[in-house]
Design a protein around this motif. Structure first.
Motif, PDB file in Angstrom:
ATOM      1  N   GLY A  59       0.828  -1.195   0.000  1.00 33.45           N
ATOM      2  CA  GLY A  59       0.000   0.000   0.000  1.00 33.45           C
ATOM      3  C   GLY A  59       0.861   1.242   0.000  1.00 33.45           C
ATOM      4  N   PRO A  60       0.267   2.423  -0.293  1.00 36.39           N
ATOM      5  CA  PRO A  60       1.025   3.669  -0.318  1.00 36.39           C
ATOM      6  C   PRO A  60       1.232   4.217   1.092  1.00 36.39           C
ATOM      7  N   PRO A  61       2.065   5.241   1.256  1.00 32.25           N
ATOM      8  CA  PRO A  61       2.161   5.903   2.562  1.00 32.25           C
ATOM      9  C   PRO A  61       0.770   6.316   3.064  1.00 32.25           C
ATOM     10  N   GLY A  62       0.558   6.166   4.362  1.00 34.95           N
ATOM     11  CA  GLY A  62      -0.751   6.422   4.945  1.00 34.95           C
ATOM     12  C   GLY A  62      -1.562   5.163   5.157  1.00 34.95           C
ATOM     13  N   THR A  63      -1.112   4.020   4.639  1.00 33.81           N
ATOM     14  CA  THR A  63      -1.827   2.760   4.805  1.00 33.81           C
ATOM     15  C   THR A  63      -1.705   2.267   6.249  1.00 33.81           C
ATOM     16  N   ALA A  64      -2.818   1.850   6.857  1.00 38.06           N
ATOM     17  CA  ALA A  64      -2.807   1.241   8.189  1.00 38.06           C
ATOM     18  C   ALA A  64      -2.563  -0.256   8.023  1.00 38.06           C
ATOM     19  N   VAL A  65      -1.545  -0.779   8.695  1.00 32.70           N
ATOM     20  CA  VAL A  65      -1.146  -2.181   8.563  1.00 32.70           C
ATOM     21  C   VAL A  65      -1.370  -2.875   9.899  1.00 32.70           C
ATOM     22  N   PHE A  86       0.138  -0.218  12.774  1.00 33.45           N
ATOM     23  CA  PHE A  86       0.938   0.989  12.536  1.00 33.45           C
ATOM     24  C   PHE A  86       0.543   1.576  11.190  1.00 33.45           C
ATOM     25  N   VAL A  87       0.915   2.827  10.974  1.00 29.27           N
ATOM     26  CA  VAL A  87       0.593   3.527   9.735  1.00 29.27           C
ATOM     27  C   VAL A  87       1.889   3.810   8.992  1.00 29.27           C
ATOM     28  N   VAL A  88       1.922   3.473   7.696  1.00 28.18           N
ATOM     29  CA  VAL A  88       3.115   3.714   6.878  1.00 28.18           C
ATOM     30  C   VAL A  88       3.336   5.229   6.787  1.00 28.18           C
ATOM     31  N   PRO A  89       4.501   5.722   7.196  1.00 25.06           N
ATOM     32  CA  PRO A  89       4.730   7.170   7.248  1.00 25.06           C
ATOM     33  C   PRO A  89       4.863   7.787   5.860  1.00 25.06           C
ATOM     34  N   PRO A  90       4.676   9.099   5.739  1.00 22.21           N
ATOM     35  CA  PRO A  90       4.733   9.761   4.430  1.00 22.21           C
ATOM     36  C   PRO A  90       6.093   9.632   3.744  1.00 22.21           C
ATOM     37  N   GLY A  91       7.171   9.540   4.493  1.00 20.33           N
ATOM     38  CA  GLY A  91       8.497   9.512   3.874  1.00 20.33           C
ATOM     39  C   GLY A  91       9.004   8.137   3.534  1.00 20.33           C
ATOM     40  N   ALA A  92       8.160   7.091   3.621  1.00 21.73           N
ATOM     41  CA  ALA A  92       8.622   5.727   3.355  1.00 21.73           C
ATOM     42  C   ALA A  92       9.045   5.577   1.900  1.00 21.73           C
ATOM     43  N   ALA A  93      10.200   4.921   1.685  1.00 21.82           N
ATOM     44  CA  ALA A  93      10.708   4.700   0.335  1.00 21.82           C
ATOM     45  C   ALA A  93       9.838   3.699  -0.396  1.00 21.82           C
ATOM     46  N   VAL A 108       7.668  -0.273  15.224  1.00 21.19           N
ATOM     47  CA  VAL A 108       8.263  -0.984  14.101  1.00 21.19           C
ATOM     48  C   VAL A 108       9.358  -0.106  13.505  1.00 21.19           C
ATOM     49  N   MET A 109      10.500  -0.736  13.198  1.00 16.28           N
ATOM     50  CA  MET A 109      11.566  -0.058  12.456  1.00 16.28           C
ATOM     51  C   MET A 109      11.336  -0.351  10.981  1.00 16.28           C
ATOM     52  N   LEU A 110      11.018   0.693  10.235  1.00 10.45           N
ATOM     53  CA  LEU A 110      10.707   0.570   8.825  1.00 10.45           C
ATOM     54  C   LEU A 110      11.890   1.114   8.034  1.00 10.45           C
ATOM     55  N   ASN A 111      12.762   0.177   7.556  1.00  6.80           N
ATOM     56  CA  ASN A 111      14.019   0.575   6.909  1.00  6.80           C
ATOM     57  C   ASN A 111      14.832   1.497   7.800  1.00  6.80           C
ATOM     58  N   GLY A 112      14.842   1.198   9.101  1.00  3.59           N
ATOM     59  CA  GLY A 112      15.622   1.991  10.045  1.00  3.59           C
ATOM     60  C   GLY A 112      14.892   3.175  10.623  1.00  3.59           C
ATOM     61  N   LEU A 113      13.689   3.466  10.140  1.00  3.77           N
ATOM     62  CA  LEU A 113      12.904   4.606  10.623  1.00  3.77           C
ATOM     63  C   LEU A 113      11.893   4.118  11.658  1.00  3.77           C
ATOM     64  N   PRO A 114      11.970   4.584  12.928  1.00  3.78           N
ATOM     65  CA  PRO A 114      11.037   4.100  13.961  1.00  3.78           C
ATOM     66  C   PRO A 114       9.631   4.664  13.754  1.00  3.78           C
ATOM     67  N   VAL A 115       8.635   3.773  13.832  1.00  4.01           N
ATOM     68  CA  VAL A 115       7.236   4.162  13.669  1.00  4.01           C
ATOM     69  C   VAL A 115       6.459   3.589  14.862  1.00  4.01           C
ATOM     70  N   GLN A 116       5.774   4.463  15.631  1.00  7.80           N
ATOM     71  CA  GLN A 116       5.040   4.049  16.820  1.00  7.80           C
ATOM     72  C   GLN A 116       3.741   3.345  16.419  1.00  7.80           C
ATOM     73  N   ALA A 117       3.405   2.242  17.134  1.00  2.69           N
ATOM     74  CA  ALA A 117       2.133   1.563  16.907  1.00  2.69           C
ATOM     75  C   ALA A 117       0.985   2.470  17.325  1.00  2.69           C
ATOM     76  N   VAL A 118      -0.101   2.444  16.576  1.00  4.62           N
ATOM     77  CA  VAL A 118      -1.277   3.249  16.926  1.00  4.62           C
ATOM     78  C   VAL A 118      -2.265   2.438  17.747  1.00  4.62           C
ATOM     79  N   ALA A 119      -2.104   1.105  17.748  1.00 12.35           N
ATOM     80  CA  ALA A 119      -2.960   0.250  18.573  1.00 12.35           C
ATOM     81  C   ALA A 119      -2.230  -1.064  18.781  1.00 12.35           C
ATOM     82  N   ALA A 120      -2.479  -1.712  19.943  1.00 11.91           N
ATOM     83  CA  ALA A 120      -1.801  -2.980  20.222  1.00 11.91           C
ATOM     84  C   ALA A 120      -2.572  -3.786  21.240  1.00 11.91           C
TER      85      ALA A 120
END
Length: 726
Positions: free
Chosen positions: A652-658, A692-699, A673-685
């Motif tokens: 999915g594109p950036p902004g996708t909830a996984v 988590f949500v894929v951040p806007p700057g994800a490659a 989650v570390m996404l290619n070295g970029l830390p992303v906080q879980a929104v629910a657990a």
């Protein structure tokens, strides 16, 4: 019996060794070289056979053949060239050896080495010295000819791993009526060109087998060829700085590497242009821009019946055989990867004039005629060897890292190049196999995480195989062009190793290793899988074939069994290949590495097994919050290690909830989650899921996911495929 004697150093220093060798060569009785000849000195006999009025050049140098880099003694020959009108006779007589360490000659009983007759562009090699008079009475059209072919080549192992030593057995046959020397070679075109070979004498009707070894390149697009080159000159002649054929003056004995014929990257050929040209239809031409840094120009044209190429200098003059700066040779080779035979005509031009040279092809050949590959290279200090596709890793240890295998289709690729400071106003373009420009590669300097000489850029890849060309200007403002040697093809399949919690394996144990296969295309695809290792035994690959829906992944696994005598701290290289069952050209690879554990440390965390509170999970800190003797990283009471079973969705594109399904997550605790070295906080657990949500700057492309909490971390068994926004 062979008589051996060495000049006393004082005596050797008191006389000119070249003069002494010449006098010894002139005084040799020719019957000792060929029993059918009379009891005459060599100089007197030549005057009878060739003529007293001919021009005689006597010298000494190394004998015919190749010598290795560790050779301390060079075969020593007395050499004479006799020229009368348009005929030249060249004879070598082996006198013994020149010993480098002692800087003196070690003489032996003289014996015949080689002899040649040349007239214009024609040359014949003699089987024995007694044939000289008869051959001189014949016209060149009546001379016997060699016909040397590469009869067979076999390289082992059949499926080599990266950097594995490959041995190629090459059988050369002479179907002609005269002996000849041939250069048997291997040419490996990678980021750094490597190549080499040996000179081999093959008698009339003879067969010779030679073995050459090289390291299999790790670059997937490398070209590997093996073959023979036939040169129209004697092995006693050398090319001077002006490209003229000259006899040595004894000096080559002090430079043992000049005949070795192996090349390293510091003086290897730099590809200027390589293109495949159609031989049907209209005439065509390939431009070869030559800059002032090029000391030698090598142009090869594949041989096709009915196609007579023309090589043209700047200004329009046609290059012709026999010109002082030009040398022609025939090359018969085999593409080792594709097992395709290729014959080529090779032009070598010394000190070429800067400007645009051209290879012109006539066209209008019958329909169905094959294309012709034209390749031009130059010996030059200006190289374009550093080009690779990379990915950006974020975080403290971030930067650009080379990708495994080929770049991926449907997603933009990031490339990195380095160009010498001698070239300015640098641009890059992408070309297909015919040399047609497919677009610009927008690489530029000055981006974060790069060095001062790095060019970085991201661009869409073509659907066809392609190469990259660098253009620029030298210090004088003249144009410079280099073409990168590797051929690339964007692939719709990606592979990724899943190392679990450690990349360490103990000697005498087996470990199950999982990897993922991602189909980045928009259609369903089936891939056959294969695994190899440089150590241990690969067993039970399952499944061996995977069918994958568009933009999703599948997993497979295998067991690696390591022998008990495996060396501690050793490095194990694993290689996985995925190949489409519908199209073998659709394929990609990934290379992984394991380390053999140190003694008594199964998980590689530098805590001895007897003291380790998580023996099979790396936890160098040995954290144990509840003090129960079991480390938090593997303690069920602390939710145990994280496990991941499924990602929903997988792309999915950036902004996708996984949503991630598994275990070991902390409800109300820290989950990220570390996404290619970029830390992303879980929104629910919860204990079994996190989102988590894929951040806007994800490659864009497949990205590695590492899930973690306060006590544990784990790598996802499949990547998440970041897509571009529509």
């Amino acid at each position: 019996m062979t008589a051996v004697f060495t000049l006393h150093p004082a005596l050797a220093a008191a006389q000119d060794p070249v003069d002494a060798r010449i006098r010894r060569t002139q005084a040799i009785v020719v019957s000792s070289l060929d029993p059918t000849l009379p009891e005459l000195r060599l100089d007197s006999w030549l005057q009878q056979v060739v003529g007293a009025d001919a021009r005689y050049t006597w010298t000494s140098g190394s004998c015919a053949g190749t010598r290795g880099p560790d050779t301390t003694a060079v075969p020593l020959c007395g050499i004479v060239a006799v020229t009368r009108s348009d005929v030249t006779v060249t004879i070598g007589v082996r006198l013994g050896e020149y010993v480098h360490d002692a800087k003196s000659d070690r003489s032996e009983t003289p014996r015949f080495d080689e002899a040649y007759i040349s007239r214009g562009h024609d040359m014949v090699m003699l089987d024995r010295l007694g044939d000289l008079a008869r051959m001189l009475s014949l016209s060149p059209a009546q001379w016997p000819r060699p016909d040397i072919v590469l009869e067979a080549i076999r390289c082992l192992p059949d499926r080599p791993r990266h950097f594995e030593t490959v041995t190629c057995s090459m059988t050369v046959v002479n179907n002609g009526g005269a002996p000849s020397f041939a250069r048997v070679f291997l040419d490996v075109q990678t980021n750094y060109n490597r190549g080499g070979g040996e000179f081999l004498k093959v008698g009339a009707g003879g067969r010779r087998t030679l073995r050459l070894m090289f390291a299999w390149p790790d670059e997937e697009g490398a070209a590997i060829s093996a073959g023979i080159e036939l040169r129209n000159r004697t092995p006693y002649h050398r090319l001077n700085e002006r490209g003229e054929l000259m006899l040595p003056s004894g000096e080559d004995l002090r430079t043992p590497y000049d005949l070795l014929d192996w090349q390293d990257d510091s003086d290897g050929p730099r590809t200027i242009v390589s293109a495949r040209v159609a031989t049907t239809g209209r005439p065509s031409a390939i431009d070869v821009p030559v800059d002032a840094s090029i000391s030698r120009l090598i142009v090869s044209v594949e041989t096709v019946a009915g196609v007579a190429p023309t090589f043209v200098r700047p200004g329009g003059a046609v290059v012709r055989e026999g010109e002082r700066d030009v040398r022609l040779s025939d090359v018969r080779s085999l593409d080792v990867k594709r097992q395709i035979r290729i014959d080529r005509k090779v032009y070598t031009v010394e000190r070429p004039q800067p400007g645009v040279w051209k290879v012109e092809l006539p066209g209008m050949v019958s329909a169905g005629s094959p294309d012709v590959r034209v390749t031009a290279s130059g010996i030059s200090p200006i190289a374009f060897g550093d080009f690779e596709f990379v990915r950006l890793q974020e975080g403290v240890h971030g930067g650009y890292f080379q990708i495994d295998g080929m770049p991926l289709s449907i997603v933009p690729a990031t490339a990195q190049a380095r160009v010498p400071d001698a070239v300015r106003e640098v641009t890059f373009r992408v070309v297909d196999e015919r040399g047609t420009s497919l677009g610009i590669a927008p690489l530029r300097r000055g981006l974060p995480h790069t060095g001062t000489d790095d060019y970085i850029g991201t661009f869409d890849l073509p659907a066809v195989p392609f190469q990259v060309v660098m253009n620029g200007l030298d210090a004088s403002g003249a144009p410079v062009q280099r073409q990168h040697a590797l051929t690339y093809r964007a692939q719709p399949v990606a592979l990724l190793f899943h190392y679990d919690r450690s990349n360490v394996i103990e000697p005498g144990t087996s470990r199950r290793i999982t990897f993922s296969v991602t189909n980045v295309a928009s259609e369903r695809a089936t891939f056959a899988l294969d695994v190899s290792s440089n150590s241990g035994e690969v067993r039970d690959l399952s499944p061996r074939t995977v069918t994958i829906e568009p933009r999703t992944s599948a997993t497979s696994s295998f067991s690696l069994s390591l022998p008990t005598n495996a060396e501690h701290f050793g490095r194990i290289e694993l290689r996985v290949i995925a190949t489409s069952t519908a199209d073998p050209a659709v394929t990609n690879t990934v290379t992984g590495h394991l380390e053999v554990s140190r003694p008594d440390d199964a998980d590689g965390d530098y805590v001895d097994n007897a003291k380790d509170n998580c023996r099979n999970v790396s936890n160098s800190g040995q954290e144990d919050r509840n003090q129960n003797g079991v480390g938090d990283a593997c303690d069920p009471a602390e939710a145990g290690p994280i496990t991941v079973r499924r990602l929903q969705p997988e792309s999915g594109p950036p902004g996708t909830a996984v949503t991630v399904s598994g275990s070991g997550f902390r409800a109300g605790g820290l989950n990220f989650v570390m996404l290619n070295g970029l830390p992303v906080q879980a929104v629910a657990a919860s204990a079994t899921e996190m989102t988590f949500v894929v951040p806007p700057g994800a490659a864009v492309g497949p990205v590695v996911l590492i899930f973690a909490n306060e006590n544990s971390f784990v790598m996802s068994p499949v990547p998440f495929l970041v897509l571009r926004r529509d």
